[in-house]
Design a protein around this motif. Structure first.
Motif, PDB file in Angstrom:
ATOM      1  N   ILE A 208       0.867  -1.180   0.000  1.00 40.09           N
ATOM      2  CA  ILE A 208       0.000   0.000   0.000  1.00 40.09           C
ATOM      3  C   ILE A 208       0.899   1.224   0.000  1.00 40.09           C
ATOM      4  N   SER A 209       0.534   2.240  -0.782  1.00 35.77           N
ATOM      5  CA  SER A 209       1.282   3.483  -0.828  1.00 35.77           C
ATOM      6  C   SER A 209       0.387   4.624  -0.371  1.00 35.77           C
ATOM      7  N   THR A 210       0.945   5.520   0.431  1.00 33.73           N
ATOM      8  CA  THR A 210       0.206   6.700   0.859  1.00 33.73           C
ATOM      9  C   THR A 210       0.459   7.837  -0.123  1.00 33.73           C
ATOM     10  N   ASP A 211      -0.235   8.959   0.041  1.00 29.62           N
ATOM     11  CA  ASP A 211      -0.077  10.096  -0.863  1.00 29.62           C
ATOM     12  C   ASP A 211       1.350  10.643  -0.872  1.00 29.62           C
ATOM     13  N   ASP A 212       2.054  10.518   0.248  1.00 32.37           N
ATOM     14  CA  ASP A 212       3.426  11.029   0.312  1.00 32.37           C
ATOM     15  C   ASP A 212       4.456  10.018  -0.215  1.00 32.37           C
ATOM     16  N   GLY A 213       3.989   8.872  -0.719  1.00 31.22           N
ATOM     17  CA  GLY A 213       4.878   7.886  -1.315  1.00 31.22           C
ATOM     18  C   GLY A 213       5.408   6.827  -0.361  1.00 31.22           C
ATOM     19  N   THR A 214       5.034   6.893   0.915  1.00 30.80           N
ATOM     20  CA  THR A 214       5.475   5.887   1.872  1.00 30.80           C
ATOM     21  C   THR A 214       4.777   4.576   1.565  1.00 30.80           C
ATOM     22  N   ARG A 215       5.553   3.501   1.562  1.00 29.23           N
ATOM     23  CA  ARG A 215       4.991   2.184   1.246  1.00 29.23           C
ATOM     24  C   ARG A 215       4.916   1.319   2.494  1.00 29.23           C
ATOM     25  N   TYR A 216       3.794   0.613   2.604  1.00 25.97           N
ATOM     26  CA  TYR A 216       3.550  -0.290   3.719  1.00 25.97           C
ATOM     27  C   TYR A 216       3.271  -1.669   3.155  1.00 25.97           C
ATOM     28  N   THR A 217       3.823  -2.678   3.784  1.00 24.51           N
ATOM     29  CA  THR A 217       3.551  -4.052   3.370  1.00 24.51           C
ATOM     30  C   THR A 217       2.384  -4.592   4.194  1.00 24.51           C
ATOM     31  N   LEU A 218       1.700  -5.544   3.617  1.00 26.83           N
ATOM     32  CA  LEU A 218       0.602  -6.175   4.333  1.00 26.83           C
ATOM     33  C   LEU A 218       0.553  -7.643   3.987  1.00 26.83           C
ATOM     34  N   VAL A 219      -0.017  -8.405   4.881  1.00 22.83           N
ATOM     35  CA  VAL A 219      -0.283  -9.816   4.616  1.00 22.83           C
ATOM     36  C   VAL A 219      -1.768 -10.043   4.826  1.00 22.83           C
ATOM     37  N   GLY A 220      -2.283 -11.088   4.211  1.00 19.62           N
ATOM     38  CA  GLY A 220      -3.714 -11.359   4.273  1.00 19.62           C
ATOM     39  C   GLY A 220      -4.275 -11.424   5.674  1.00 19.62           C
ATOM     40  N   THR A 221      -3.454 -11.824   6.632  1.00 16.60           N
ATOM     41  CA  THR A 221      -3.940 -11.905   8.011  1.00 16.60           C
ATOM     42  C   THR A 221      -4.157 -10.523   8.615  1.00 16.60           C
ATOM     43  N   ASP A 222      -3.628  -9.477   7.972  1.00  9.91           N
ATOM     44  CA  ASP A 222      -3.796  -8.115   8.479  1.00  9.91           C
ATOM     45  C   ASP A 222      -4.996  -7.397   7.873  1.00  9.91           C
ATOM     46  N   LEU A 223      -5.726  -8.075   6.990  1.00 10.86           N
ATOM     47  CA  LEU A 223      -6.912  -7.462   6.404  1.00 10.86           C
ATOM     48  C   LEU A 223      -8.001  -7.339   7.447  1.00 10.86           C
TER      49      LEU A 223
END
Length: 156
Positions: free
Chosen positions: A17-32
């Motif tokens: 996932i990327s925010t408007d400022d370009g910071t990227r976050y990783t996610l896994v299905g268990t975090d949905l």
């Protein structure tokens, strides 16, 4: 925090996932978030950002209702696929659009030679393509994406 899904692999359950400022976050299905099974690239989401050192993860991810759902992100459109199936389906154009080459070739061959050899295969090919077009158009965006773009379903 709000962001846009850059990618989500249904098989591994991992994404970015990327925010408007370009910071990227990783996610896994268990975090949905509860009830969320699928995220489409380009989809806007709300999530809780967690930062531990260099690691940035997204948890409790929920799609935003009414937000763009990836239509401009280069992903396959169910409307385009459905209309191609209805109007050019006997030539397999909708299958090629979805990246399903073998079924596309089968449709193409039946569309060209099915009418010359016997009337029935050509007509059946046209009816199958029309039905597929209706199915594509009646599925939700998430169902279409999961079934025909990500999934291995080639027919109906």
């Amino acid at each position: 925090m709000r962001g846009k899904v850059l990618g989500f692999d249904v098989q591994t359950g991992k994404g970015t996932i990327s925010t408007d400022d370009g910071t990227r976050y990783t996610l896994v299905g268990t975090d949905l978030g509860a009830g969320v099974k699928l995220l489409m690239p380009g989809q806007e989401v709300d999530f809780v950002a967690k930062e531990e050192g260099e690691t940035k993860t997204a948890t409790e991810v929920f799609p935003l209702k009414g937000a763009a759902s990836g239509s401009g992100s280069g992903e396959k459109s169910k409307v385009v696929a459905g209309l191609l199936a209805i109007f050019l389906g006997s030539l397999g154009i909708h299958k090629f659009y979805l990246g399903k080459t073998t079924p596309g070739i089968i449709h193409l061959l039946l569309g060209i030679f099915g009418w010359w050899l016997f009337i029935l295969p050509g007509f059946a090919n046209m009816v199958i393509a029309f039905i597929e077009g209706i199915i594509y158009l009646t599925k939700s965006d998430a169902e279409f994406y999961e079934t025909y773009v990500v999934g291995e379903k080639n027919w109906l």
